[in-house]
Design an enzyme around this catalytic site. Structure first.
Site, PDB file in Angstrom:
ATOM      1  N   SER A 229      17.708  15.206 -19.742  1.00 58.20           N
ATOM      2  CA  SER A 229      16.746  16.304 -19.821  1.00 58.20           C
ATOM      3  C   SER A 229      17.382  17.449 -20.590  1.00 58.20           C
ATOM      4  O   SER A 229      18.583  17.707 -20.455  1.00 58.20           O
ATOM      5  CB  SER A 229      16.345  16.762 -18.417  1.00 58.20           C
ATOM      6  OG  SER A 229      15.662  17.998 -18.465  1.00 58.20           O
TER       7      SER A 229
ATOM      8  N   HIS B  28       0.824  -1.215   0.000  1.00 56.67           N
ATOM      9  CA  HIS B  28       0.000   0.000   0.000  1.00 56.67           C
ATOM     10  C   HIS B  28       0.859   1.266   0.000  1.00 56.67           C
ATOM     11  O   HIS B  28       0.401   2.331   0.420  1.00 56.67           O
ATOM     12  CB  HIS B  28      -0.961   0.028   1.197  1.00 56.67           C
ATOM     13  CG  HIS B  28      -1.775  -1.204   1.346  1.00 56.67           C
ATOM     14  ND1 HIS B  28      -2.892  -1.460   0.573  1.00 56.67           N
ATOM     15  CD2 HIS B  28      -1.626  -2.287   2.159  1.00 56.67           C
ATOM     16  CE1 HIS B  28      -3.398  -2.633   0.920  1.00 56.67           C
ATOM     17  NE2 HIS B  28      -2.642  -3.159   1.865  1.00 56.67           N
TER      18      HIS B  28
END
Length: 459
Positions: free
Chosen positions: A299, A170
């Site tokens: 990038s 979770h």
């Protein structure tokens, strides 16, 4: 406009063309034509051996020549068939006429030319050709490429079998595992999916316009055409087709085996989407670093970035593959009455679907080759998660009948920053055997991995 890598409409034939070179001869239109020629030649030679007075067995020289048409089939041959199709407006008939044109100056073959495509409907040639295309694509491209991914994952699972890693059920800290065990989970699932792909029987039918051997029996009513067709379909190549015989069909082979195959490939792809997302997250957490490639830019504005582009590329292409594969598996088994043409154009995209899958496997293999484990990040993550030892402590407390074990640990750990001394204070206060206290006091998040290492080495 002349077609080139940058003018191609599909990136499979443009940007990624080089990576898919092994698939192109099998699943392109030229590959389709090649298999049609193979089927027609196999049927023609088999007819010569059937014992008909009107078609005597071919001489060894004629057989060698016919097999040569298949073996040496070239792009020029494919273009010649396309030229004939401009007149016929029928691609299978164009193949038949091309084969007959190759009988010029060969009296033995010319005299038997009407046995080319004898009693066949186009779908007798097409369905077996599709099966041969899929056989080649599966055995020569899909399985070997997938096997390379499985082999690399297995090697990583064994290499990192004992490296502790914090789990996150979770998205929250949970009982530790090992890096190798998490990769082993993928290996076992993927190997099972791979076997499903490999085990699908590829079917072929050669029973005429509606599956009843009508035309065949009109020529030779007493001949066992079903046994003959089975022999052609199932005999090993090159005399036969090396497929599994389909005894019942309408005009087209029902395509259920195709649906089974495409569903099997999609299942493997779904497992890999799951892995791509997990490893993307592990890279984000710093558990893995990626080897740098000279000159590569992550990038355009952030020079520090090394993006997980291979796994992102794989995930995207797996999604494209599955969208097409699922449409194929849902659409192809559906045909109105004895035949409609909705499957024809769809079948021409089998190579596109498998191409995106093969491209994804290639990207995955590249990405897996760049991964480097960051042990320091893994150790730091574990050292900040002492709360995960609440599980073993309360389990030992339960063993010795300590009342309210779960609740006591919940009070100490839930919603708090847990320090080792907090747990050790509780352990020392417990009324359990001294040896059990010592064992719990010696436990760390890194050592609490259960059978993870053993399971990882077993995959």
């Amino acid at each position: 406009m002349t077609l080139s890598a940058i003018s191609a409409l599909s990136p499979l034939d443009g940007r990624y063309a080089g990576r898919l070179a092994p698939l192109r001869p099998l699943m392109s239109e030229q590959g389709y034509m090649h298999k049609r020629v193979q089927v027609e030649v196999s049927w023609f030679i088999a007819l010569s051996d059937a014992g008909f007075a009107e078609f005597k067995p071919l001489t060894p020289g004629a057989r060698t020549y016919l097999f040569g048409l298949v073996k040496n089939f070239s792009e020029a041959d494919g273009l010649a068939i396309k030229e004939i199709e401009k007149t016929t407006n029928h691609d299978v008939k164009a193949v038949e006429y091309w084969i007959k044109s190759k009988f010029d100056a060969r009296p033995e073959l010319q005299s038997a030319s009407e046995f080319v495509h004898f009693a066949c409907t186009s779908e007798d040639i097409n369905n077996t050709s599709h099966a041969l295309q899929l056989k080649g694509a599966r055995d020569q491209v899909i399985l070997p490429t997938l096997d390379a991914v499985i082999a690399r994952l297995r090697a990583l699972a064994h290499e990192h079998a004992e490296v502790p890693m914090l789990s996150r059920t979770h998205g929250q800290t949970a009982s530790p595992t090992t890096v190798g065990k998490e990769i082993a989970n993928v290996v076992v699932r993927l190997a099972a999916a791979r076997e499903k792909i490999a085990s699908v029987k590829l079917l072929g039918k050669m029973n005429g316009a509606v599956g009843n051997y009508n035309a065949h029996l009109s020529a030779w009513p007493d001949f066992d055409w079903e046994a003959f067709s089975r022999k052609v379909v199932e005999s090993p190549e090159p005399l036969g087709l090396g497929l599994t015989f389909q005894p019942y069909s309408i005009q087209i082979e029902p395509h259920d085996y195709m649906a089974e195959l495409f569903d099997a490939v999609a299942r493997a792809n779904t497992i890999l989407v799951d892995w791509c997302r997990d490893v993307w997250g592990y890279i984000s957490l710093g558990f893995f670093k990626q080897k740098l490639r000279e000159g590569e830019i992550g990038s355009s504005t952030m020079p520090h970035k090394v993006n997980p582009i291979d796994f992102e590329n794989a995930e995207g292409n797996l999604g494209l593959a599955n969208a097409l594969l699922r449409h194929l598996s849902e659409k192809l088994p559906v045909s109105r009455w004895q035949r409609d043409l909705t499957d024809s154009t769809v079948l021409r995209n089998m190579g596109v679907a498998l191409g995106y899958a093969a491209l994804a496997y290639h990207s995955l293999a590249t990405g897996l080759g760049k991964l480097e484990l960051n042990r320091e990040a893994l150790e730091a993550d574990l050292d900040n998660a002492w709360e995960v030892l609440a599980e073993p402590i309360q389990t030992v407390m339960r063993r010795y009948g300590v009342q309210g074990a779960y609740e006591k640990l919940k009070e100490v750990t839930r919603g708090k920053r847990v320090r080792p001394e907090d747990l050790h204070g509780l352990i020392r206060s417990l009324e359990i055997p001294a040896a059990e206290k010592d064992r719990l006091l010696a436990m760390t998040p890194s050592s609490y991995i259960g059978k993870a290492a053993e399971l990882a080495r077993r995959c």
